[in-house]
Scaffold this active site. Structure first.
Site, PDB file in Angstrom:
ATOM      1  N   LYS A 120       0.816  -1.218   0.000  1.00 21.34           N
ATOM      2  CA  LYS A 120       0.000   0.000   0.000  1.00 21.34           C
ATOM      3  C   LYS A 120       0.844   1.261   0.000  1.00 21.34           C
ATOM      4  CE  LYS A 120      -4.512  -1.594   1.158  1.00 21.34           C
ATOM      5  NZ  LYS A 120      -5.783  -1.428   1.816  1.00 21.34           N
ATOM      6  N   LYS A 202      -4.828 -10.817  -6.675  1.00 27.30           N
ATOM      7  CA  LYS A 202      -6.138 -11.108  -6.084  1.00 27.30           C
ATOM      8  C   LYS A 202      -7.167 -10.096  -6.599  1.00 27.30           C
ATOM      9  CE  LYS A 202      -6.589  -8.387  -1.938  1.00 27.30           C
ATOM     10  NZ  LYS A 202      -7.394  -8.245  -0.774  1.00 27.30           N
ATOM     11  N   LYS A 205     -11.482  -4.736  -4.710  1.00 31.34           N
ATOM     12  CA  LYS A 205     -12.562  -3.797  -5.026  1.00 31.34           C
ATOM     13  C   LYS A 205     -12.035  -2.423  -5.418  1.00 31.34           C
ATOM     14  CE  LYS A 205     -13.884  -3.861  -0.226  1.00 31.34           C
ATOM     15  NZ  LYS A 205     -12.720  -3.409   0.524  1.00 31.34           N
TER      16      LYS A 205
HETATM   17  P1  ATP Z   1      -8.979  -3.089  -1.110  1.00 29.56           P
HETATM   18  O1  ATP Z   1      -9.103  -3.304  -2.584  1.00 29.56           O
HETATM   19  O2  ATP Z   1      -9.614  -1.817  -0.627  1.00 29.56           O
HETATM   20  O3  ATP Z   1      -7.614  -3.358  -0.572  1.00 29.56           O
HETATM   21  P2  ATP Z   1     -10.068  -5.671  -0.629  1.00 29.56           P
HETATM   22  O4  ATP Z   1     -11.020  -5.960  -1.749  1.00 29.56           O
HETATM   23  O5  ATP Z   1      -8.743  -6.326  -0.678  1.00 29.56           O
HETATM   24  O6  ATP Z   1      -9.920  -4.142  -0.430  1.00 29.56           O
HETATM   25  P3  ATP Z   1     -10.616  -5.872   2.229  1.00 29.56           P
HETATM   26  O7  ATP Z   1     -11.600  -4.922   2.760  1.00 29.56           O
HETATM   27  O8  ATP Z   1      -9.170  -5.608   2.457  1.00 29.56           O
HETATM   28  O9  ATP Z   1     -10.836  -6.103   0.669  1.00 29.56           O
HETATM   29  O10 ATP Z   1     -10.934  -7.332   2.739  1.00 29.56           O
HETATM   30  C1  ATP Z   1     -12.130  -7.796   3.340  1.00 29.56           C
HETATM   31  C2  ATP Z   1     -12.065  -9.288   3.506  1.00 29.56           C
HETATM   32  O11 ATP Z   1     -12.168  -9.921   2.234  1.00 29.56           O
HETATM   33  C3  ATP Z   1     -10.763  -9.796   4.116  1.00 29.56           C
HETATM   34  O12 ATP Z   1     -11.035 -10.855   5.005  1.00 29.56           O
HETATM   35  C4  ATP Z   1      -9.970 -10.271   2.932  1.00 29.56           C
HETATM   36  O13 ATP Z   1      -9.063 -11.272   3.264  1.00 29.56           O
HETATM   37  C5  ATP Z   1     -11.058 -10.788   2.016  1.00 29.56           C
HETATM   38  N1  ATP Z   1     -10.695 -10.652   0.621  1.00 29.56           N
HETATM   39  C6  ATP Z   1     -10.401  -9.527  -0.044  1.00 29.56           C
HETATM   40  N2  ATP Z   1     -10.141  -9.777  -1.328  1.00 29.56           N
HETATM   41  C7  ATP Z   1     -10.258 -11.115  -1.490  1.00 29.56           C
HETATM   42  C8  ATP Z   1     -10.110 -12.007  -2.597  1.00 29.56           C
HETATM   43  N3  ATP Z   1      -9.811 -11.583  -3.805  1.00 29.56           N
HETATM   44  N4  ATP Z   1     -10.315 -13.315  -2.409  1.00 29.56           N
HETATM   45  C9  ATP Z   1     -10.638 -13.769  -1.198  1.00 29.56           C
HETATM   46  N5  ATP Z   1     -10.803 -13.005  -0.104  1.00 29.56           N
HETATM   47  C10 ATP Z   1     -10.609 -11.690  -0.240  1.00 29.56           C
END
Ligand code: ATP
Ligand code: LTN
Length: 337
Positions: A120, A202, A205
């Site tokens: 980040k 991964k 969002k």
């Molecule tokens: P950002 O894009 O803002 O970093 P993010 O989509 O990675 O956000 P978080 O809010 O960081 O999402 O994560 C919320 C939950 O969803 C966490 O438990 C994280 O491990 C899970 N998660 C996020 N992205 C994935 C993914 N692609 N596959 C599986 N689990 C995920």
């Protein structure tokens, strides 16, 4: 003489999600859907981690809307506010307070090793603020305040839960037993959903490429279109093999929705092209999301009800967490009046 049998405390779980953008099917299959299953077995606490969201610059009006949406979504996926404690982190002041106490018991070197911080701080090079660095300490506070046995998270958060364990163990050995040392709880199926455009990453969002993720708000046509455009390979064989990241990702997704094994999927799509398979994945995902989307719209419509549920969750969370905070402060030598 009748014997008093003490029933053991049910296992407790806690997890949080940041209100940064609309959640994707990665969040859903990696985290949220598992929460719904857990509420039947454990005593659960679920929160919207809005204090974590401000480690990246947020537009205030947008943040406010996203906090409401994320809370509504937790209800829409089927989390029962009578069975679980569902709350918004910033509405419970104990989190920020314990975070400071824990920060003074966490080493600079430990935080420097966190891969999310490294990622980040590169991604937001113009805003490498102190909060981005101490983010895992706030997360440790979120967890330790509720003395959970398990912390359900996606694989990317495992390192933070491990740091939480280290912080808890150290605190307990210096000041005496205060915190339960929690275990990360990583679900196998659908544990990591990858980007549809770059399956080595991964699904996230906050990806700038809209085609890289399926949001929980996408309608059926959008879902089908995004699946159709998903990056695969030129082999035209629906089979799970090393090097076929794009197809593997779609197979994992299909398996997470339908419960079918990879062998079953391979058999069902033998001799068929990627086009058919992508449509089937899109259809399955759309059907799984439809009822969630309906309830989501319903909860968002009634702002008063939504805020009443937030208040109920925050009060309950405060009652539980303030007991742990009191204990920690007392052990550290603060004067408790
Ligand atoms: P950002 O894009 O803002 O970093 P993010 O989509 O990675 O956000 P978080 O809010 O960081 O999402 O994560 C919320 C939950 O969803 C966490 O438990 C994280 O491990 C899970 N998660 C996020 N992205 C994935 C993914 N692609 N596959 C599986 N689990 C995920
Ligand atoms: N850092 C997590 C969100 C989060 C969390 C927590 C998860 C904040 N506090 C406590 C589990 C327990 C994330 O980005 N997914």
């Amino acid at each position: 003489m009748s014997e008093i049998v003490e029933t053991p405390r049910p296992k407790r779980a806690l997890s949080c999600i940041q209100p940064t953008g609309t959640p994707t099917i990665g969040n859903y299959f990696g985290a949220l859907r598992n929460w719904v299953a857990m509420q039947e077995e454990m005593d659960c606490f679920f929160a919207v981690a809005d204090l974590h969201a401000i480690t990246v610059r947020q537009d205030p009006a947008k943040l406010r809307q996203q906090i409401r949406e994320m809370f509504a979504l937790l209800l829409a996926i089927g989390l029962d506010p009578e069975k679980n404690v569902i709350f918004v982190q910033s509405q419970v002041p104990t989190h920020a307070e314990l975070s400071w106490l824990l920060a003074c018991n966490t080493q600079f070197g430990e935080l420097s090793r966190m891969t999310q911080f490294k990622d980040k701080s590169q991604k937001h090079a113009d805003n490498v603020n102190a909060g981005l660095f101490t983010y895992p300490v706030l997360m440790a506070a979120d967890i330790l305040l509720y003395q959970p046995d398990y912390v359900p998270v996606g694989a990317d958060q495992k390192q933070h839960v491990e740091l939480t364990r280290d912080i808890a163990e150290r605190f307990n050995s210096v000041y005496g037993n205060t915190f339960t040392v929690p275990e990360p709880y990583i679900m196998k199926k659908g544990a990591k959903v990858r980007s549809l455009q770059d399956p080595t990453k991964k699904m996230s969002k906050s990806d700038e490429n809209q085609n890289a993720f399926i949001s929980l708000k996408d309608d059926k046509d959008t879902i089908l279109r995004k699946c159709k455009r998903a990056v695969t390979d030129s082999e035209a064989c629906v089979c799970y093999r090393e090097g076929k990241d794009g197809v593997n990702n779609l197979m994992e997704l299909y398996s997470a929705v339908t419960g079918q094994s990879f062998e079953e999927i391979e058999r069902a799509f033998e001799g068929k092209g990627y086009g058919d398979f992508k449509m089937a994945v899109g259809e399955a995902v759309a059907a799984e999301l439809a009822p969630v989307q309906e309830r989501f719209a319903m909860y968002l419509q009634d702002k008063a009800q939504l805020e009443a549920l937030m208040k109920q969750g925050a009060e309950h969370a405060y009652a539980v967490s303030s007991r742990t905070l009191y204990k920690a402060k007392k052990k550290m030598g603060f004067v408790m009046v």
